[in-house]
Design an enzyme around this catalytic site. Sequence first.
Site, PDB file in Angstrom:
ATOM      1  N   ALA A  65       0.867  -1.172   0.000  1.00 51.29           N
ATOM      2  CA  ALA A  65       0.000   0.000   0.000  1.00 51.29           C
ATOM      3  C   ALA A  65       0.906   1.225   0.000  1.00 51.29           C
ATOM      4  CB  ALA A  65      -0.880  -0.013   1.238  1.00 51.29           C
ATOM      5  N   GLY A 108       0.542  -4.865   1.081  1.00 49.22           N
ATOM      6  CA  GLY A 108      -0.674  -4.900   0.266  1.00 49.22           C
ATOM      7  C   GLY A 108      -0.450  -5.566  -1.089  1.00 49.22           C
ATOM      8  N   GLU A 111      -0.876  -9.142  -0.390  1.00 48.46           N
ATOM      9  CA  GLU A 111      -2.309  -9.337  -0.114  1.00 48.46           C
ATOM     10  C   GLU A 111      -3.120  -9.297  -1.402  1.00 48.46           C
ATOM     11  OE1 GLU A 111      -2.167  -6.117   2.812  1.00 48.46           O
ATOM     12  OE2 GLU A 111      -2.971  -7.512   4.289  1.00 48.46           O
ATOM     13  N   GLU A 131       4.763  -5.093   7.230  1.00 47.19           N
ATOM     14  CA  GLU A 131       4.082  -4.010   7.963  1.00 47.19           C
ATOM     15  C   GLU A 131       4.622  -3.828   9.374  1.00 47.19           C
ATOM     16  OE1 GLU A 131       2.592  -6.323   6.102  1.00 47.19           O
ATOM     17  OE2 GLU A 131       0.988  -5.417   4.906  1.00 47.19           O
TER      18      GLU A 131
END
Length: 257
Positions: A65, A108, A111, A131
């Site tokens: 992300a 992300g 993911e 993260e």
Amino acid sequence: MPYETILVEKRGPVGLVTLNRPKALNALNAQLIAELDAALTALDADGEVAAVVLTGSEKAFAAGADIKEMMEKDFSEAFTSDFIAPWARIAGHKKPIIAAVAGYALGGGCELAMMCDIILAADNAKFGQPEINLGTIPGAGGTQRLTRLVGKSKAMEMVLTGRMMDAEEAQRSNLVARVVPVADLVDEAVKLGQSIATKSQPIVQIAKEAVNVAYETTLAEGIRFERRSFYATFATADRREGMVAFSEKRSPDFTHR
Ligand code: CO8
């Protein structure tokens, strides 16, 4: 509609979506996720498309992300805007999505790959949930999907330390279906999509839904769902054609009905 953060093309019956923020290693910002969802929705509605390949660059599928976009958010803004909600739609599309992962698939990015139905990895792929190094945890399904795919111990190790997994380990750990040379990655993924396109499309979508139910429910409920779906295939012309073609020793001519 022109997109700014992704490229969309068709290779025969396969939609090819390429994440395209090279300067940020395809960091996934809100605009990219919105454009990706719009493109996947359009490909779902496109009768010529049977499967989708989602890829990035040779250096990065996606490095996570967009940290810079998230950096200044506080709890109340994050919670009330529920800014991860649009990500969830990516996993809800009907046509099979093949993630063709080269380079970094982090946070992300990992993911997003796990939201797809099949992951093909290039030999230079690196998967990770870093993260923890940013003072946070995976927020788009990483703690749940990674654990179901690779098991508790390895998922815990990755999530708690941020360690990356290379392609070979990802294959050994059942995170990816196959590893291919990076130069062949997109062609191999498109070939896989083309192979799916030779099947009956409603049956492919029923099969995808049934496999995905395995990740969401108990074994007993999943078996019940599968049996209903199996019987439902008997309502299609293609189920009959498939079996008759077998008995007549010829290839089936599916009409997607
Ligand atoms: N976000 C924003 N920008 C990024 C990101 C990112 N995730 N990753 C890389 N970039 C940018 C860098 O800032 C740099 O930009 P600039 O040139 O302007 O400084 C450019 O991309 C190139 O990156 P590097 O110079 O760092 O390239 P290297 O080859 O040296 O390193 C790495 C590559 C190892 C991938 C390194 O870039 C890195 O560690 N990136 C961050 C990885 C990471 O921590 N990802 C997890 C992000 S958090 C997350 O994904 C939470 C998901 C929660 C759900 C989503 C909610 C919206």
